[in-house]
Design an enzyme around this catalytic site. Structure first.
Site, PDB file in Angstrom:
ATOM      1  N   ARG A   1       5.806 -10.471  -1.696  1.00 49.29           N
ATOM      2  CA  ARG A   1       4.841  -9.901  -2.872  1.00 49.29           C
ATOM      3  C   ARG A   1       5.457  -8.743  -3.309  1.00 49.29           C
ATOM      4  NH1 ARG A   1      -1.046 -10.106  -4.344  1.00 49.29           N
ATOM      5  NH2 ARG A   1      -1.194  -8.390  -5.817  1.00 49.29           N
TER       6      ARG A   1
ATOM      7  N   ARG B   1       3.178 -12.746  -9.569  1.00 47.20           N
ATOM      8  CA  ARG B   1       3.149 -12.615  -8.128  1.00 47.20           C
ATOM      9  C   ARG B   1       3.344 -14.005  -7.323  1.00 47.20           C
ATOM     10  NH1 ARG B   1      -2.581 -10.209  -8.139  1.00 47.20           N
ATOM     11  NH2 ARG B   1      -1.715  -9.462 -10.081  1.00 47.20           N
TER      12      ARG B   1
ATOM     13  N   ASP C   1      -0.960 -14.321  -3.920  1.00 45.00           N
ATOM     14  CA  ASP C   1      -2.253 -13.561  -4.177  1.00 45.00           C
ATOM     15  C   ASP C   1      -3.290 -14.269  -3.136  1.00 45.00           C
ATOM     16  OD1 ASP C   1      -3.318 -11.125  -5.814  1.00 45.00           O
ATOM     17  OD2 ASP C   1      -4.945 -12.786  -5.769  1.00 45.00           O
TER      18      ASP C   1
ATOM     19  N   ASP D   1      -7.368 -13.279  -1.891  1.00 43.32           N
ATOM     20  CA  ASP D   1      -8.297 -12.739  -2.277  1.00 43.32           C
ATOM     21  C   ASP D   1      -9.687 -12.904  -1.342  1.00 43.32           C
ATOM     22  OD1 ASP D   1      -7.244 -10.801  -4.104  1.00 43.32           O
ATOM     23  OD2 ASP D   1      -7.726 -12.229  -5.746  1.00 43.32           O
TER      24      ASP D   1
END
Ligand code: GSY
Length: 160
Positions: A85, A94, A97, A99
């Protein structure tokens, strides 16, 4: 030791998107103190925010963990880094990711981490897969399904 249920959102719109999502799941499953308990379906989603970019694949994983929220954030960032990344453009494309969405029912807000994730309730690309693994948390009426379609890609839940 206490095990806590947490939910993580996965997204990718660069390179082999499905492979990057699987890489995240495998990385989480290989981490001491994390058990991956459920993986949502994979959704192809229109990008929200940022520059013009390709569609994402999104999914959500449910884990049981003995890590603290900040330790979990560290694992998420390490897995993103291991997916090459590059953080060049805010909200930009990207490879991966990861989260932290929810950690039990705690509320936390500091310089590096906010839980629940501050934008999760506005994002169908989070709510639709979260509903798959946590129908008690996200109800059908909580999301509109706009710009979110089944990607017909299956992710593997690793055997540990
Ligand atoms: O916040 C996660 C990265 N991201 C996404 C995403 O994962 N899916 C969609 N559909 N749009 C997004 N915009 C950003 S930034």
């Amino acid at each position: 030791m206490t095990r806590t249920r947490a939910y993580l959102a996965l997204g990718s719109n660069l390179g082999d998107r499905a492979a990057y999502l699987q890489h995240a799941i495998d990385g989480l499953a290989a981490t001491e103190g994390i058990d991956v308990v459920a993986v949502s379906r994979v959704y192809a989603t229109e990008p929200v925010g940022g520059p013009t970019q390709d569609d994402y694949l999104n999914a959500v994983v449910a884990i049981d963990t003995m890590l603290t929220p900040h330790e979990l954030l560290g694992v998420a960032h390490a897995i993103e880094d291991s997916a090459q990344r590059v953080r060049a453009v805010r909200w930009g494309p990207r490879t991966l990711d990861v989260d932290v969405l929810l950690y039990d029912d705690i509320k936390l807000d500091d310089d590096v981490l906010t839980i629940p994730h501050p934008r999760m309730w506005e994002r169908d690309f989070v709510l639709v897969p979260l509903h798959d693994v946590a129908p008690d948390v996200v109800h059908d009426s909580d999301h509109a399904q706009g710009g979110v379609r089944d990607a017909e890609v299956a992710l593997r839940l690793p055997v540990t």
